[in-house]
Design a protein around this motif. Structure first.
Motif, PDB file in Angstrom:
ATOM      1  N   TRP A 137      47.514  14.395 -13.482  1.00 44.09           N
ATOM      2  CA  TRP A 137      46.709  13.183 -13.355  1.00 44.09           C
ATOM      3  C   TRP A 137      45.230  13.532 -13.230  1.00 44.09           C
ATOM      4  CZ3 TRP A 137      48.600   8.065 -13.048  1.00 44.09           C
ATOM      5  CH2 TRP A 137      49.989   7.948 -12.983  1.00 44.09           C
ATOM      6  N   ASN A 138      44.396  12.617 -13.759  1.00 44.10           N
ATOM      7  CA  ASN A 138      42.938  12.740 -13.667  1.00 44.10           C
ATOM      8  C   ASN A 138      42.377  11.345 -13.385  1.00 44.10           C
ATOM      9  OD1 ASN A 138      42.291  15.673 -14.782  1.00 44.10           O
ATOM     10  ND2 ASN A 138      43.897  14.796 -16.083  1.00 44.10           N
ATOM     11  N   VAL A 139      42.390  10.960 -12.127  1.00 44.13           N
ATOM     12  CA  VAL A 139      42.083   9.589 -11.736  1.00 44.13           C
ATOM     13  C   VAL A 139      40.671   9.498 -11.166  1.00 44.13           C
ATOM     14  CG1 VAL A 139      42.769   7.630 -10.296  1.00 44.13           C
ATOM     15  CG2 VAL A 139      44.516   9.168 -11.247  1.00 44.13           C
ATOM     16  N   VAL A 140      39.932   8.520 -11.671  1.00 44.69           N
ATOM     17  CA  VAL A 140      38.617   8.200 -11.126  1.00 44.69           C
ATOM     18  C   VAL A 140      38.678   6.796 -10.544  1.00 44.69           C
ATOM     19  CG1 VAL A 140      36.165   7.874 -11.617  1.00 44.69           C
ATOM     20  CG2 VAL A 140      37.438   9.673 -12.804  1.00 44.69           C
ATOM     21  N   VAL A 141      38.245   6.667  -9.299  1.00 45.26           N
ATOM     22  CA  VAL A 141      38.176   5.382  -8.619  1.00 45.26           C
ATOM     23  C   VAL A 141      36.709   5.018  -8.454  1.00 45.26           C
ATOM     24  CG1 VAL A 141      38.747   4.084  -6.534  1.00 45.26           C
ATOM     25  CG2 VAL A 141      40.293   5.903  -7.351  1.00 45.26           C
ATOM     26  N   ARG A 142      36.316   3.884  -9.032  1.00 42.58           N
ATOM     27  CA  ARG A 142      34.962   3.366  -8.826  1.00 42.58           C
ATOM     28  C   ARG A 142      35.094   2.047  -8.082  1.00 42.58           C
ATOM     29  NH1 ARG A 142      33.811   2.950 -14.883  1.00 42.58           N
ATOM     30  NH2 ARG A 142      36.091   2.932 -14.807  1.00 42.58           N
ATOM     31  N   THR A 143      34.277   1.870  -7.050  1.00 39.36           N
ATOM     32  CA  THR A 143      34.491   0.727  -6.186  1.00 39.36           C
ATOM     33  C   THR A 143      33.217   0.337  -5.462  1.00 39.36           C
ATOM     34  OG1 THR A 143      35.834  -0.097  -4.327  1.00 39.36           O
ATOM     35  CG2 THR A 143      35.233   2.243  -4.300  1.00 39.36           C
ATOM     36  N   SER A 144      33.161  -0.907  -5.025  1.00 38.82           N
ATOM     37  CA  SER A 144      32.097  -1.341  -4.124  1.00 38.82           C
ATOM     38  C   SER A 144      32.460  -1.041  -2.677  1.00 38.82           C
ATOM     39  CB  SER A 144      31.843  -2.839  -4.295  1.00 38.82           C
ATOM     40  OG  SER A 144      33.003  -3.586  -3.949  1.00 38.82           O
ATOM     41  N   MET A 145      33.701  -0.638  -2.429  1.00 37.34           N
ATOM     42  CA  MET A 145      34.194  -0.407  -1.077  1.00 37.34           C
ATOM     43  C   MET A 145      33.659   0.894  -0.494  1.00 37.34           C
ATOM     44  SD  MET A 145      38.243  -1.062  -1.686  1.00 37.34           S
ATOM     45  CE  MET A 145      38.878  -2.509  -2.528  1.00 37.34           C
ATOM     46  N   ASN A 150      36.679  -3.640   4.896  1.00 34.99           N
ATOM     47  CA  ASN A 150      35.603  -4.617   5.005  1.00 34.99           C
ATOM     48  C   ASN A 150      36.084  -5.935   4.419  1.00 34.99           C
ATOM     49  OD1 ASN A 150      33.129  -5.693   5.546  1.00 34.99           O
ATOM     50  ND2 ASN A 150      32.023  -4.615   3.948  1.00 34.99           N
ATOM     51  N   PRO A 151      36.289  -6.983   5.231  1.00 36.06           N
ATOM     52  CA  PRO A 151      36.893  -8.236   4.752  1.00 36.06           C
ATOM     53  C   PRO A 151      35.905  -9.103   3.982  1.00 36.06           C
ATOM     54  CG  PRO A 151      36.405  -8.411   7.080  1.00 36.06           C
ATOM     55  CD  PRO A 151      36.078  -6.995   6.694  1.00 36.06           C
ATOM     56  N   ARG A 152      35.587  -8.694   2.769  1.00 38.13           N
ATOM     57  CA  ARG A 152      34.725  -9.488   1.885  1.00 38.13           C
ATOM     58  C   ARG A 152      35.119  -9.178   0.448  1.00 38.13           C
ATOM     59  NH1 ARG A 152      28.804  -7.539   3.187  1.00 38.13           N
ATOM     60  NH2 ARG A 152      29.632  -7.758   5.294  1.00 38.13           N
ATOM     61  N   LEU A 153      34.558  -9.889  -0.517  1.00 39.29           N
ATOM     62  CA  LEU A 153      34.873  -9.644  -1.918  1.00 39.29           C
ATOM     63  C   LEU A 153      34.448  -8.226  -2.298  1.00 39.29           C
ATOM     64  CD1 LEU A 153      35.935 -11.018  -4.539  1.00 39.29           C
ATOM     65  CD2 LEU A 153      33.540 -11.510  -5.085  1.00 39.29           C
ATOM     66  N   GLU A 154      35.392  -7.462  -2.827  1.00 44.36           N
ATOM     67  CA  GLU A 154      35.136  -6.078  -3.224  1.00 44.36           C
ATOM     68  C   GLU A 154      35.740  -5.844  -4.611  1.00 44.36           C
ATOM     69  OE1 GLU A 154      33.362  -3.947  -1.566  1.00 44.36           O
ATOM     70  OE2 GLU A 154      33.705  -4.055   0.588  1.00 44.36           O
ATOM     71  N   SER A 155      35.184  -4.862  -5.338  1.00 43.85           N
ATOM     72  CA  SER A 155      35.706  -4.513  -6.653  1.00 43.85           C
ATOM     73  C   SER A 155      36.290  -3.103  -6.622  1.00 43.85           C
ATOM     74  CB  SER A 155      34.612  -4.587  -7.715  1.00 43.85           C
ATOM     75  OG  SER A 155      33.585  -3.642  -7.447  1.00 43.85           O
ATOM     76  N   LEU A 156      37.284  -2.887  -7.492  1.00 43.49           N
ATOM     77  CA  LEU A 156      37.972  -1.603  -7.563  1.00 43.49           C
ATOM     78  C   LEU A 156      38.382  -1.363  -9.008  1.00 43.49           C
ATOM     79  CD1 LEU A 156      39.459   0.747  -5.877  1.00 43.49           C
ATOM     80  CD2 LEU A 156      41.479  -0.709  -6.091  1.00 43.49           C
ATOM     81  N   GLU A 157      37.981  -0.233  -9.575  1.00 44.31           N
ATOM     82  CA  GLU A 157      38.357   0.126 -10.938  1.00 44.31           C
ATOM     83  C   GLU A 157      38.958   1.522 -10.908  1.00 44.31           C
ATOM     84  OE1 GLU A 157      36.667  -0.632 -15.411  1.00 44.31           O
ATOM     85  OE2 GLU A 157      35.266  -0.531 -13.735  1.00 44.31           O
ATOM     86  N   VAL A 158      40.190   1.629 -11.370  1.00 44.58           N
ATOM     87  CA  VAL A 158      40.947   2.883 -11.312  1.00 44.58           C
ATOM     88  C   VAL A 158      41.282   3.313 -12.737  1.00 44.58           C
ATOM     89  CG1 VAL A 158      42.981   4.031 -10.361  1.00 44.58           C
ATOM     90  CG2 VAL A 158      41.901   2.166  -9.096  1.00 44.58           C
ATOM     91  N   THR A 159      40.910   4.531 -13.108  1.00 46.02           N
ATOM     92  CA  THR A 159      41.044   5.016 -14.481  1.00 46.02           C
ATOM     93  C   THR A 159      41.692   6.390 -14.489  1.00 46.02           C
ATOM     94  OG1 THR A 159      38.976   3.897 -15.033  1.00 46.02           O
ATOM     95  CG2 THR A 159      39.798   5.509 -16.620  1.00 46.02           C
ATOM     96  N   ASP A 160      42.675   6.594 -15.347  1.00 49.46           N
ATOM     97  CA  ASP A 160      43.224   7.935 -15.580  1.00 49.46           C
ATOM     98  C   ASP A 160      42.673   8.435 -16.909  1.00 49.46           C
ATOM     99  OD1 ASP A 160      45.117  10.183 -15.049  1.00 49.46           O
ATOM    100  OD2 ASP A 160      45.984   9.470 -16.922  1.00 49.46           O
ATOM    101  N   ASP A 161      41.737   9.380 -16.844  1.00 50.33           N
ATOM    102  CA  ASP A 161      41.065   9.872 -18.043  1.00 50.33           C
ATOM    103  C   ASP A 161      40.536  11.274 -17.745  1.00 50.33           C
ATOM    104  OD1 ASP A 161      38.384  10.286 -19.629  1.00 50.33           O
ATOM    105  OD2 ASP A 161      39.515   8.785 -20.768  1.00 50.33           O
ATOM    106  N   GLU A 162      41.035  12.277 -18.451  1.00 49.71           N
ATOM    107  CA  GLU A 162      40.691  13.664 -18.140  1.00 49.71           C
ATOM    108  C   GLU A 162      39.207  13.939 -18.337  1.00 49.71           C
ATOM    109  OE1 GLU A 162      42.088  18.254 -19.173  1.00 49.71           O
ATOM    110  OE2 GLU A 162      42.990  16.556 -20.228  1.00 49.71           O
ATOM    111  N   ASP A 163      38.624  13.490 -19.457  1.00 46.71           N
ATOM    112  CA  ASP A 163      37.215  13.749 -19.712  1.00 46.71           C
ATOM    113  C   ASP A 163      36.333  13.098 -18.650  1.00 46.71           C
ATOM    114  OD1 ASP A 163      37.818  15.230 -21.944  1.00 46.71           O
ATOM    115  OD2 ASP A 163      37.442  13.594 -23.367  1.00 46.71           O
ATOM    116  N   PHE A 164      36.681  11.878 -18.280  1.00 44.95           N
ATOM    117  CA  PHE A 164      35.904  11.160 -17.270  1.00 44.95           C
ATOM    118  C   PHE A 164      35.991  11.877 -15.921  1.00 44.95           C
ATOM    119  CE2 PHE A 164      35.361   6.742 -15.107  1.00 44.95           C
ATOM    120  CZ  PHE A 164      34.041   7.033 -14.823  1.00 44.95           C
TER     121      PHE A 164
END
Length: 213
Positions: A137-145, A150-164
């Motif tokens: 696996w090659n997972v990148v997590v990008r987030t506002s968290m 933190n109990p508010r609107l948050e974003s989460l983007e999870v990607t499996d990509d070796e180059d990234f």
């Protein structure tokens, strides 16, 4: 000379439909995340960045983890230490903002005591991300968290990509090479070991100032 160009990585990946997590937990929100996929989630703060990392580890198995956060709380630092002790984290590196020791001196000392100076770098940063890698696996997590809940609107983007993931780990490695393992006030990272992108064209705006478009 200061490094002022932006850094970017462009990739192709299969994307799952974005979803809004109003009541669910991290494991359910990321249930259909898999190899070669990207999942984007908006939450109302039901789970933290650490909850998301643990849900990903349930899929990947033990992995090396590098993470960046602006702040962290005691409970999340203890959870991180437990995961490292249990070898779910094969290794763990932290990048935190250099204001953290002044804002949260107790948590900063806890971070230092639990993981040691070699696992921590401080710099002037507001980025929040995690890179989770092993042989499969090659997972990148990008987030506002941040690392803490933190109990508010948050974003989460999870990607499996070796180059990234490789590119993100180059970023982590560069910061670890540039910065010293201490909690002193620092400037933004120079990233001199990474090539930057230059503006495609120049436009002038007032008093001869030039800006890229």
């Amino acid at each position: 000379m200061a490094h002022t160009t932006a850094e970017s990585h462009t990739r192709k990946t299969r994307r799952r439909r974005p979803r809004i997590s109003k009541v669910t937990n991290a494991a359910t929100a990321l249930a259909d995340f898999d190899r070669g996929l990207e999942t984007y989630v908006l939450t109302f703060g039901q789970f933290s960045m650490m909850d998301a990392i643990m849900a990903i580890l349930d899929k990947t198995g033990p992995a090396d983890v590098a993470l960046a956060t602006w702040t962290a709380a005691s409970a999340d630092l203890r959870r991180s230490a437990e995961l490292l002790h249990d070898k779910r984290f094969r290794s763990l590196r932290f990048i935190v903002d250099c204001s953290f020791p002044q804002r949260q001196p107790g948590y900063a000392q806890q971070l230092l005591q639990l993981f040691g100076p070699d696992a921590i770098r401080t710099t002037r940063t507001h980025a929040k991300f995690a890179v989770i890698t092993n042989d499969d696996w090659n997972v990148v997590v990008r987030t506002s968290m941040n690392l803490n809940e933190n109990p508010r609107l948050e974003s989460l983007e999870v990607t499996d990509d070796e180059d990234f993931a490789t590119w993100m780990l180059e970023l982590v490695d560069t910061i670890f090479e540039e910065e010293t393992p201490d909690f002193v006030t620092k400037s933004r990272p120079e990233l001199t070991g990474m090539p930057g992108i230059l503006p495609a064209s120049q436009v002038s705006m007032g008093h001869g100032v030039q800006m890229g478009t």
